[in-house]
Enzyme design. Sequence first.
Site, mmCIF file in Angstrom:
data_model
loop_
_atom_site.group_PDB
_atom_site.id
_atom_site.type_symbol
_atom_site.label_atom_id
_atom_site.label_comp_id
_atom_site.label_asym_id
_atom_site.label_seq_id
_atom_site.Cartn_x
_atom_site.Cartn_y
_atom_site.Cartn_z
ATOM 1 N N ARG A 212 39.821 -113.634 -15.429
ATOM 2 C CA ARG A 212 38.501 -113.974 -14.539
ATOM 3 C C ARG A 212 38.806 -115.752 -14.642
ATOM 4 N NH1 ARG A 212 33.478 -111.593 -15.942
ATOM 5 N NH2 ARG A 212 32.488 -112.233 -13.846
ATOM 6 N N ARG B 245 33.354 -119.052 -3.613
ATOM 7 C CA ARG B 245 34.274 -119.036 -4.926
ATOM 8 C C ARG B 245 35.687 -119.561 -4.587
ATOM 9 N NH1 ARG B 245 31.684 -114.776 -7.920
ATOM 10 N NH2 ARG B 245 32.576 -114.481 -10.303
ATOM 11 N N LYS C 202 25.051 -118.412 -14.769
ATOM 12 C CA LYS C 202 24.468 -118.538 -13.267
ATOM 13 C C LYS C 202 23.495 -117.321 -12.906
ATOM 14 C CE LYS C 202 28.488 -118.111 -11.478
ATOM 15 N NZ LYS C 202 29.465 -117.698 -12.679
ATOM 16 N N ARG D 220 29.449 -104.518 -18.378
ATOM 17 C CA ARG D 220 30.060 -104.414 -17.222
ATOM 18 C C ARG D 220 31.665 -104.131 -17.525
ATOM 19 N NH1 ARG D 220 28.466 -109.777 -14.133
ATOM 20 N NH2 ARG D 220 30.809 -109.913 -13.519
ATOM 21 N N ARG E 149 28.364 -109.998 -26.733
ATOM 22 C CA ARG E 149 27.586 -109.186 -25.931
ATOM 23 C C ARG E 149 28.342 -107.617 -26.363
ATOM 24 N NH1 ARG E 149 27.917 -112.829 -21.970
ATOM 25 N NH2 ARG E 149 29.936 -112.144 -20.756
HETATM 26 P P1 AMP Z 1 30.096 -112.078 -10.560
HETATM 27 O O1 AMP Z 1 29.037 -111.055 -10.908
HETATM 28 O O2 AMP Z 1 29.608 -113.179 -9.911
HETATM 29 O O3 AMP Z 1 30.620 -112.613 -12.045
HETATM 30 O O4 AMP Z 1 31.296 -111.390 -9.888
HETATM 31 C C1 AMP Z 1 32.050 -110.215 -10.419
HETATM 32 C C2 AMP Z 1 33.270 -109.906 -9.403
HETATM 33 O O5 AMP Z 1 32.658 -109.642 -8.094
HETATM 34 C C3 AMP Z 1 34.278 -111.036 -9.520
HETATM 35 O O6 AMP Z 1 35.367 -110.666 -10.555
HETATM 36 C C4 AMP Z 1 34.879 -110.567 -8.025
HETATM 37 O O7 AMP Z 1 35.746 -109.477 -8.276
HETATM 38 C C5 AMP Z 1 33.560 -110.255 -7.253
HETATM 39 N N1 AMP Z 1 33.080 -111.457 -6.646
HETATM 40 C C6 AMP Z 1 31.979 -111.721 -6.689
HETATM 41 N N2 AMP Z 1 31.679 -112.735 -5.733
HETATM 42 C C7 AMP Z 1 32.916 -113.119 -5.181
HETATM 43 C C8 AMP Z 1 32.998 -113.898 -4.319
HETATM 44 N N3 AMP Z 1 32.062 -115.079 -3.781
HETATM 45 N N4 AMP Z 1 34.380 -113.999 -3.784
HETATM 46 C C9 AMP Z 1 35.420 -112.883 -4.095
HETATM 47 N N5 AMP Z 1 35.121 -112.229 -5.012
HETATM 48 C C10 AMP Z 1 33.637 -112.145 -5.535
#
Ligand code: AMP
Length: 192
Positions: free
Chosen positions: A146, A88, A13, A135, A127
């Site tokens: 996740r 989400r 994404k 990360r 990775r």
């Molecule tokens: P991402 O970079 O989108 O994979 O997000 C990394 C982490 O940020 C996720 O595992 C959640 O802990 C938090 N996070 C990001 N976006 C959301 C969201 N829309 N709702 C809840 N937690 C989020």
Amino acid sequence: MNLVLFGPPGAGKGTQSKILTQTRSLPQLSTGDMLRAAIEAGTPLGLAVKALMDRGELVPDETVIRIIAERYDQSDCKNGAVFDGFPRTIPQAEALDEMLAERGRKIDLVLELKVDDAVLLSRVEARIKAGGILRSDDTPETLAHRLKVYYKNTAPLIDYYRGQGKLKTVDGMAPVETVTAQIAQVLDGVPA
Ligand code: AMP
């Protein structure tokens, strides 16, 4: 145009959103990036969400809804945005619909990047092997968690958006350029 890029963690994404910022001149609104920036800056928000993010848990809906609304009201979103990693949960999707409706806008399209779990796992392993800067939530163990969170809380959005007639699915396992080309094809078919 307001576009949601949807898919499991590691589906690409972020990569495709960044490409869209160039090709469609739309800002990328990534809640994950915003939360990581808050952690980096040591803000109260960052301190509040760090442990949850490290464990691969979702941060509370109110938190991400608030930061998205604040970000969306900045002038670079006047022609729309690419939502990356948001919504989400169903309450987040409802809040997004409401926020956009209040501004006389709407979601035009939801693009699902479909990637099998085994491919997501092999991407994390690749990775790690490559030894780049990872990360704190980019490990096979956290990915497994996740993914569980994704199937429980986020996958129901597929039916939510399908019901609105907004969902289009793209094969996220194809090479990056192929995915980009497929997305372009879909977007070119969406009325302006
Ligand atoms: P991402 O970079 O989108 O994979 O997000 C990394 C982490 O940020 C996720 O595992 C959640 O802990 C938090 N996070 C990001 N976006 C959301 C969201 N829309 N709702 C809840 N937690 C989020």
